[in-house]
Structures are given as structure tokens and as C-alpha cells.
Design a protein around this motif. Structure first.
Motif, PDB file in Angstrom:
ATOM      1  N   LYS A  20       9.436 -27.095  22.006  1.00 57.01           N
ATOM      2  CA  LYS A  20      10.225 -25.939  22.662  1.00 57.01           C
ATOM      3  C   LYS A  20      11.170 -25.801  22.700  1.00 57.01           C
ATOM      4  CE  LYS A  20       7.589 -29.044  26.711  1.00 57.01           C
ATOM      5  NZ  LYS A  20       8.131 -30.207  27.633  1.00 57.01           N
ATOM      6  N   LEU A  21      12.112 -26.734  21.862  1.00 61.59           N
ATOM      7  CA  LEU A  21      13.304 -26.200  21.229  1.00 61.59           C
ATOM      8  C   LEU A  21      13.301 -25.039  19.993  1.00 61.59           C
ATOM      9  CD1 LEU A  21      14.536 -29.308  19.312  1.00 61.59           C
ATOM     10  CD2 LEU A  21      14.730 -28.478  21.449  1.00 61.59           C
ATOM     11  N   SER A  22      14.230 -23.636  20.572  1.00 62.83           N
ATOM     12  CA  SER A  22      14.537 -22.908  19.633  1.00 62.83           C
ATOM     13  C   SER A  22      14.840 -23.043  18.198  1.00 62.83           C
ATOM     14  CB  SER A  22      15.196 -21.383  20.150  1.00 62.83           C
ATOM     15  OG  SER A  22      15.837 -22.700  20.585  1.00 62.83           O
ATOM     16  N   LYS A  23      14.551 -22.154  17.419  1.00 61.80           N
ATOM     17  CA  LYS A  23      15.859 -22.224  16.596  1.00 61.80           C
ATOM     18  C   LYS A  23      17.081 -22.574  16.374  1.00 61.80           C
ATOM     19  CE  LYS A  23      12.047 -20.148  13.637  1.00 61.80           C
ATOM     20  NZ  LYS A  23      11.868 -18.873  12.344  1.00 61.80           N
ATOM     21  N   ALA A  24      17.765 -21.625  16.863  1.00 63.08           N
ATOM     22  CA  ALA A  24      19.020 -22.348  17.644  1.00 63.08           C
ATOM     23  C   ALA A  24      19.480 -22.944  18.000  1.00 63.08           C
ATOM     24  CB  ALA A  24      19.819 -21.262  18.250  1.00 63.08           C
ATOM     25  N   ASP A  25      18.083 -23.976  18.802  1.00 66.54           N
ATOM     26  CA  ASP A  25      19.514 -25.319  19.635  1.00 66.54           C
ATOM     27  C   ASP A  25      18.433 -25.896  17.828  1.00 66.54           C
ATOM     28  OD1 ASP A  25      19.338 -24.743  21.672  1.00 66.54           O
ATOM     29  OD2 ASP A  25      16.870 -24.464  22.760  1.00 66.54           O
ATOM     30  N   LYS A  26      17.483 -26.149  16.949  1.00 64.08           N
ATOM     31  CA  LYS A  26      17.671 -27.038  16.035  1.00 64.08           C
ATOM     32  C   LYS A  26      18.687 -26.661  14.805  1.00 64.08           C
ATOM     33  CE  LYS A  26      12.556 -27.160  16.477  1.00 64.08           C
ATOM     34  NZ  LYS A  26      11.249 -26.514  15.481  1.00 64.08           N
ATOM     35  N   ILE A  27      19.271 -25.721  14.678  1.00 60.51           N
ATOM     36  CA  ILE A  27      20.363 -25.735  13.649  1.00 60.51           C
ATOM     37  C   ILE A  27      21.359 -26.429  14.643  1.00 60.51           C
ATOM     38  CG2 ILE A  27      21.889 -23.844  13.038  1.00 60.51           C
ATOM     39  CD1 ILE A  27      19.416 -22.296  12.381  1.00 60.51           C
ATOM     40  N   TYR A  28      21.506 -25.589  15.798  1.00 57.06           N
ATOM     41  CA  TYR A  28      23.142 -26.212  16.789  1.00 57.06           C
ATOM     42  C   TYR A  28      22.435 -27.935  16.559  1.00 57.06           C
ATOM     43  CZ  TYR A  28      25.551 -28.460  20.665  1.00 57.06           C
ATOM     44  OH  TYR A  28      26.960 -29.042  21.374  1.00 57.06           O
ATOM     45  N   GLY A  29      21.445 -28.702  16.750  1.00 54.02           N
ATOM     46  CA  GLY A  29      21.671 -29.902  17.048  1.00 54.02           C
ATOM     47  C   GLY A  29      22.191 -30.635  15.735  1.00 54.02           C
ATOM     48  N   LEU A  30      21.237 -30.138  14.578  1.00 58.25           N
ATOM     49  CA  LEU A  30      21.718 -30.570  13.455  1.00 58.25           C
ATOM     50  C   LEU A  30      23.557 -30.484  12.481  1.00 58.25           C
ATOM     51  CD1 LEU A  30      21.049 -31.655  10.021  1.00 58.25           C
ATOM     52  CD2 LEU A  30      20.946 -28.570   9.858  1.00 58.25           C
ATOM     53  N   SER A  31      24.118 -29.399  13.041  1.00 60.83           N
ATOM     54  CA  SER A  31      25.255 -29.587  13.089  1.00 60.83           C
ATOM     55  C   SER A  31      25.905 -30.826  14.192  1.00 60.83           C
ATOM     56  CB  SER A  31      25.829 -27.701  12.922  1.00 60.83           C
ATOM     57  OG  SER A  31      25.065 -26.643  12.600  1.00 60.83           O
ATOM     58  N   LYS A  32      26.035 -30.516  14.933  1.00 60.42           N
ATOM     59  CA  LYS A  32      26.640 -31.517  15.799  1.00 60.42           C
ATOM     60  C   LYS A  32      26.529 -32.854  15.424  1.00 60.42           C
ATOM     61  CE  LYS A  32      28.101 -32.888  20.065  1.00 60.42           C
ATOM     62  NZ  LYS A  32      29.981 -32.883  20.456  1.00 60.42           N
ATOM     63  N   LEU A  33      25.474 -33.055  14.453  1.00 56.89           N
ATOM     64  CA  LEU A  33      24.860 -34.398  14.345  1.00 56.89           C
ATOM     65  C   LEU A  33      26.379 -35.100  12.778  1.00 56.89           C
ATOM     66  CD1 LEU A  33      21.655 -36.197  13.503  1.00 56.89           C
ATOM     67  CD2 LEU A  33      24.070 -36.125  12.200  1.00 56.89           C
ATOM     68  N   TRP A  34      26.106 -33.371  12.311  1.00 57.84           N
ATOM     69  CA  TRP A  34      26.993 -33.316  11.308  1.00 57.84           C
ATOM     70  C   TRP A  34      27.839 -33.359  11.370  1.00 57.84           C
ATOM     71  CZ3 TRP A  34      29.819 -29.602   9.032  1.00 57.84           C
ATOM     72  CH2 TRP A  34      30.081 -29.284   7.272  1.00 57.84           C
ATOM     73  N   GLN A  35      28.906 -32.422  12.184  1.00 60.38           N
ATOM     74  CA  GLN A  35      30.263 -32.756  12.690  1.00 60.38           C
ATOM     75  C   GLN A  35      30.800 -34.518  12.971  1.00 60.38           C
ATOM     76  OE1 GLN A  35      30.285 -31.395  16.537  1.00 60.38           O
ATOM     77  NE2 GLN A  35      33.339 -30.011  15.931  1.00 60.38           N
TER      78      GLN A  35
END
Length: 455
Positions: A20-35
Motif C-alpha cells: 500500500k505504500l507509495s514510492k514517495a512514502d517509502k523514500i520519506y520513511g527512509l529519510s525520516k529514519l536517517w534524519q
């Protein structure tokens, strides 16, 4: 980043996974974690920043293409595992799509533990005890030697502060997978016979296991051993009622000539719950627990630090703070106060053994730090978990939750135990024969040790 590891871990799935996750969701989640890791992780100074950042950059390209939400979160787990911290990890969302089975394979149920570096079957469902003998070793998984399979498919996804903790979890989750996942395994029985099985994850209706789980209460257990030695299992500090359960046993405990406190199954909880019990077990009026520190960011100091060199810090605390802040290595040390022990109740100060092991973690380790200078207490067993601290929790798209450790704990004198574990005074390592014969060598050692003390 290659993704075939996960496919080998999950070779066959019987249902379509959530996507269900969009590509934007996946990149945002990755970036949120990294941040959030960069901003809050207390042990960032121990991280290979070049590798950490380059992995993040690589994942920006690959993670949007993950085939399911489960695979996406698994990739994030692998990313977090690079930090090697047991209080920094990812919890999957609730639901069948994200809740793997570990021991259940329909007609079979297998419990596997690390015994001397080997994947040993320690329990099975009762009907299979003759077919799969206790003490059998899993020697092959999906056509690979077990050690190689673990190295490729299990270990990279696990967050752990210690190597032995990493090995324990890797082996105990060796056959973990979603419903419908199939594994082909070979085992070697204690008599040397090699057997092959094809196992598919499915709910097991049979509830009885062999050997049976202990029937005692899960939170607290009390019994008398030989020669006036009282045994108490403190299995968790998550529920404060364990304190009242302990107090209720005081009339009996006052008769004890020696004590055994079993913390081997205590994964932690709240430090104050455990320290309340400890107050009864010492005559000291002050108890000395962990010292705390956390990374501190002051943006202006970070800006000044960019233009500060090491020679600028000589006899200059301002510049030293600026440079350390720029390097993400400036720490705030919390004020330190010992815990007052003003109990009016009678104390129980007798020869005491603390049974500890790899599952003694977090608040249970804080208990051990408070007890460190008690001369009547002796630690027997194996190193504790070596992971504690205050995690910062935040949500990711889709319902996953990430923890990032924000607080560094040490002994009062600054000695580190996170990443190393609290060491026993007397080490006792169980063997496969102990499992087969239902022996508890650490408990036996504790009883022998205290019996000699009482002579």
C-alpha cells in the motif's frame, strides 16, 4: 543494494503481501529514519559515517522498488542493524502481513536456541518428541550450511549491541517467516543421525510442548532450595506489582540463610521497580546507579565549529564545544545523584547470588549496576545483554515504529557496559547435554556456592 537475501529468507509465500505504500512514502520513511538517527542517536560517534551515508544514498534508488511493504520495512531493519544497538530498531505494523511466525509449522513446532554457537532444538510439540529428539542440531537450511545461511539471511537484519546477542537472536529466529513460508532443513540428532524436513509456516493447534514450559508464574516465582536457600525469579520489571509480590513474601524471606535472585529472563522495564526490591537486600543508605549522558546540539556552536581546528581548542572551552558540536560529539552529562535507601523495614542481607545471562537486559542491567558494590552479592551465569538507554520513538508511513537510543549509560565510575554486558563473577555456560537432561548448571552452581558459604 542487493535484495535477493530477503527472497531467500522468504522462499514461498501463500498469499499476496500488502503493498500500500507509495514510492514517495517509502523514500520519506527512509529519510525520516536517517534524519532522526543523525540527530538523536547517542552512539553516532561510533558509526562509520561514510558507510552509513553511502548506504542511505544507495537505498534512495532501490527502496522504492521493494515488492511489498513487508520487504520495505525489512530493508529499513537491515539499515538500522548497521548501528549495532539493541535499543535502536524497527517494530513492524500490526497485522498478518507483518507478523512472522517463528516456531509454528502446522503439525510441527520447533524451538531453537544458541548452544555453544550451534542451532540446537530445545523444545518440540509433544507428539514429535520421538521424531525430533531434543538436543538435535539444525545443520542445513535451504541447501546451505546453517552458519552460512544465518550470515547471509538473518544476521544483517538484526539490531544488537553485542556479538553474542546477535548470535543468540540469529539462531533463535533461524526459521522465522510469514505464514506460508517454506524451509527445507537438515538436522543431526544427538546420536548422529541426519534427518531432512520440509516445513511450512502455519498455525499449530497442538499446545503441549516437550519439555513443558515451567508452570510457575511468569512475573515472579518463589521457592525454597536446600539448606535454607530461597530462590526468587524476577522475570520482568515492566509491572510494578512485582514489588508487592516480593513484599508479600518477606515474612518467609526473613527466614532465609541465603538468596538466589534469578534475572536471566528479565528483559527490563522500569528501573525504579527493580531498585525498590534491591533496597530490601542491602544495609546501604545510598545506592549508586548508572551515570547518564546524551548528545547535545546547539546549532550556533555547530556553525562556529565548522571553522574551528583542534589547535583552536587548546585552553579554550568555547572552541572545544564548537568543534565537538560540529563533529556531532558534544555530550551533556546529567546531574548524578545516588538513590536514597530510607526503608524502615527490616533488610535481608545474607549471601546472595544474582543469576544473569544474555537475556538480562535494560532495567535489569540497571539493577546490576546498583548492586555492583554489594560485597555479599555474587553474579553467576553469562554476560548480560549489554543494551540499555532511553529510546526516542517515532512513526513511519504505514504504521511501523522506530526506536533510536538517545541516552548513554555507564557504571558510576564511567566504565561502559553497553556493548559488552555486565560480566558474571563466576561464568557458567550451558551445554547441549544440559538441555537434553533438563539440567540448570547455573542454578546448580549457585546452590553449591551458597551451600559452601553456609558451612
Amino acid at each position: 543494494m542487493k535484495k535477493f537475501f530477503l527472497l531467500m529468507l522468504m522462499p514461498l509465500l501463500s498469499f499476496a503481501q500488502s503493498n500500500k505504500l507509495s514510492k514517495a512514502d517509502k523514500i520519506y520513511g527512509l529519510s525520516k529514519l536517517w534524519q532522526e538517527v543523525n540527530y538523536n542517536f547517542v552512539y553516532l560517534n561510533k558509526v562509520d559515517r561514510i558507510k552509513w551515508d553511502s548506504t542511505y544514498k544507495a537505498l534512495i534508488n532501490t527502496i522504492p522498488e521493494t515488492k511489498s511493504d513487508y520487504e520495505y520495512y525489512r530493508e529499513l531493519q537491515r539499515f538500522l542493524a548497521m548501528l549495532k544497538d539493541g535499543h535502536t530498531d524497527l517494530y513492524m505494523p500490526a497485522g498478518r502481513d507483518f507478523e512472522p511466525l517463528n516456531t509454528k509449522f502446522g503439525d510441527y513446532r520447533l524451538f531453537i536456541e544458541n548452544v555453544a554457537g550451534k542451532a540446537i532444538i530445545t523444545r518440540v510439540n509433544l507428539s514429535k518428541k520421538e521424531e525430533i529428539p531434543i538436543g538435535s542440531e539444525v545443520i542445513e537450511v535451504n541447501s546451505k550450511p546453517t552458519a552460512a545461511y544465518i550470515s547471509e539471511n538473518i544476521t544483517p537484519y538484526i539490531s544488537s549491541s553485542t556479538d553474542y546477542g546477535l548470535q543468540d537472536i540469529s539462531i533463535s529466529t533461524l526459521l522465522q517467516g510469514l505464514d506460508g513460508t517454506q524451509f527445507k532443513i537438515k538436522i543431526k540428532t544427538p546420536k548422529g543421525k541426519v534427518l531432512s524436513f520440509t516445513l511450512t509456516h502455519k498455525q499449530t493447534t497442538e499446545t503441549e510442548v516437550f519439555p513443558a514450559f515451567p508452570s510457575e508464574g511468569k512475573l515472579f516465582n518463589f521457592k525454597w532450595e536446600t539448606k535454607g536457600i530461597a530462590y526468587i525469579a524476577l522475570n520482568s520489571f515492566t509491572d510494578e506489582k512485582i514489588d508487592s509480590m516480593f513484599v508479600a513474601k518477606l515474612p518467609e524471606l526473613y527466614k532465609a540463610k541465603a538468596l538466589i535472585l534469578d534475572l536471566r529472563s528479565n528483559g527490563g522495564g522500569t528501573t525504579g521497580i527493580g531498585s525498590y526490591i534491591l533496597k530490601y537486600l542491602t544495609n546501604d543508605s545510598l545506592l549508586y546507579g548508572s551515570r547518564y549522558s546524551t548528545r547535545q546540539l546547539n546549532s550556533a556552536f555547530k556553525a562556529w565549529g565548522k571553522y574551528t581546528t583542534a589547535k583552536d581548542t587548546v585552553n579554550n572551552s568555547w572552541n572545544a564545544k564548537a568543534l565537538l558540536t560540529y563533529q556531532d560529539n558534544y555530550f551533556y552529562n546529567f546531574d548524578y545523584y545516588p538513590l536514597k535507601n530510607d526503608l524502615s523495614a527490616k533488610r535481608i542481607v545474607v549471601p546472595t547470588v544474582l543469576l544473569i545471562g544474555h537475556n538480562t537486559a535494560s532495567a535489569a542491567e540497571d539493577f546490576l549496576i546498583y548492586a555492583d558494590n554489594q560485597k555479599h552479592m555474587t553474579k553467576i551465569g553469562q554476560n548480560s545483554c549489554g543494551s540499555t538507554g532511553q529510546p526516542f520513538l517515532f512513526d513511519l508511513p504505514g504504521g511501523a515504529v522506530v526506536r533510536v537510543c538517545t541516552k548513554k549509560d555507564t557504571y558510576p565510575d564511567g566504565r561502559e557496559f553497553v556493548g559488552y554486558g555486565v560480566k558474571p563473577d563466576i561464568e557458567v555456560v550451558p551445554k547441549a547435554e544440559d538441555l537434553i537432561n533438563n539440567n540448570d548448571p547455573a542454578l546448580k552452581k549457585a546452590i553449591d556456592f551458597l551451600s559452601k558459604k553456609l558451612k
